[in-house]
Design an enzyme around this catalytic site. Structure first.
Site, PDB file in Angstrom:
ATOM      1  N   ASP A 161      -1.559 -27.879  -1.903  1.00  0.00           N
ATOM      2  CA  ASP A 161      -2.299 -27.579  -3.131  1.00  0.00           C
ATOM      3  C   ASP A 161      -2.165 -26.089  -3.391  1.00  0.00           C
ATOM      4  OD1 ASP A 161      -4.003 -27.473  -5.280  1.00  0.00           O
ATOM      5  OD2 ASP A 161      -5.827 -27.562  -4.068  1.00  0.00           O
ATOM      6  N   ASP A 164       0.760 -21.680  -8.848  1.00  0.00           N
ATOM      7  CA  ASP A 164       2.128 -21.710  -9.349  1.00  0.00           C
ATOM      8  C   ASP A 164       3.001 -20.701  -8.606  1.00  0.00           C
ATOM      9  OD1 ASP A 164       1.995 -23.667 -11.639  1.00  0.00           O
ATOM     10  OD2 ASP A 164       0.352 -22.332 -12.188  1.00  0.00           O
TER      11      ASP A 164
END
Length: 284
Positions: A161, A164
């Site tokens: 997780d 970007d």
């Protein structure tokens, strides 16, 4: 990133040039520069509380469950019997909250490099950070690479997780990271990593998918809808050491007793139905 005088937060990034997303802000709850990134927590008028890292929206209370459930349950429900799970990143606790719901999961290790994201999420996003206090979870504040180097052939599922591919998250999109994940998996294990959207980052999606495909016998790309991300979508690459797996067909279908708001078995299957231009870019 720009927090405008008129009380609007506007996200802009070199990853999606020419596009922005704005949220009207009621209050800036907290802002600081940690050792790794710029951290902002906002109270917004339409989306509830929001976490911003390095100027990019990570989650809002309005729609976080879509991302958290899909990055968790696409891999978990593709595995026939996941027991031990590793989460890399996810300091807000949302993925941990979802992973710990799975009935067969007995132990979750989470590695987050930034202690401040953990501490501040507990303060400002308690409905997500509740996952960080679950009895199944063991939390480690360190580098995910170093952690996996010490834990070989140990996990059924590894979920990355990440933010970007800018700043501290860049290494998580590279080949040596996928090779390290593979070595940390048990036989038949599965990985799932956030990889962006083809609408603005088709090059990143294709590059990361190719790396995954080169590293694992089976690879796929799926997506979910998150309105407060710039194009309303975010995607994931999945890889498996089980050469017979079909990611489009969930292995675990009994969802009774699992508190879900977005994921269903039909949504699981639909996540891998892609527009033609994406199929052509990835699979042709």
């Amino acid at each position: 990133m720009n927090l405008m005088k008129e009380g609007w937060f506007t996200e802009s990034s070199e990853l999606w040039p020419g596009l922005t997303l704005s949220m009207e802000v009621s209050k800036v709850l907290h802002r600081e520069k940690s050792d790794y990134q710029d951290i902002i927590f906002l109270e917004t008028k339409a989306c509830g509380r929001a976490l911003i890292l390095d100027g990019i929206i990570q989650c809002t209370e309005l729609d976080e469950f879509s991302y958290q459930e899909m990055i968790s349950f696409l891999p978990l429900f593709s595995h026939p019997n996941p027991k031990k799970v590793l989460i890399v990143g996810g300091g807000d606790g949302g993925v941990a909250r979802e992973v710990c719901k799975h009935p067969s999961v007995t132990e979750v290790s989470q590695v987050e490099i930034d202690q401040r994201v953990i501490d501040l999420s507990k303060q400002y996003l308690p409905k997500m950070a509740v996952g960080l206090s679950h009895p199944k979870l063991k939390l480690y504040v360190e580098d995910g690479f170093k952690f996996m180097e010490r834990h070989q052939a140990e996990f059924d599922v590894i979920i990355t997780d990440s933010s970007d591919p800018v700043g501290p998250a860049i290494p998580l999109f590279q080949k040596n990271y996928f090779e390290l994940m593979r070595s940390a998996l048990k036989p038949g294990g599965i990985v799932c990593s956030q990889v962006g959207t083809p609408w603005t980052n088709l090059d990143i999606v294709c590059k990361t998918y190719k790396i995954c495909q080169e590293t694992f016998p089976v690879a796929s790309y799926g997506y979910t809808c998150v309105p407060t991300y710039p194009t309303g979508q975010i995607g994931f690459v999945l890889g498996s050491l089980n050469k017979d797996i079909n990611f489009k067909e969930p292995q675990y279908k009994d969802l009774s007793g699992i508190n879900l708001k977005y994921y269903t078995t039909d949504i699981h299957k639909a996540a891998f139905v892609l527009p033609k231009f994406v199929e052509d870019a990835l699979y042709v």
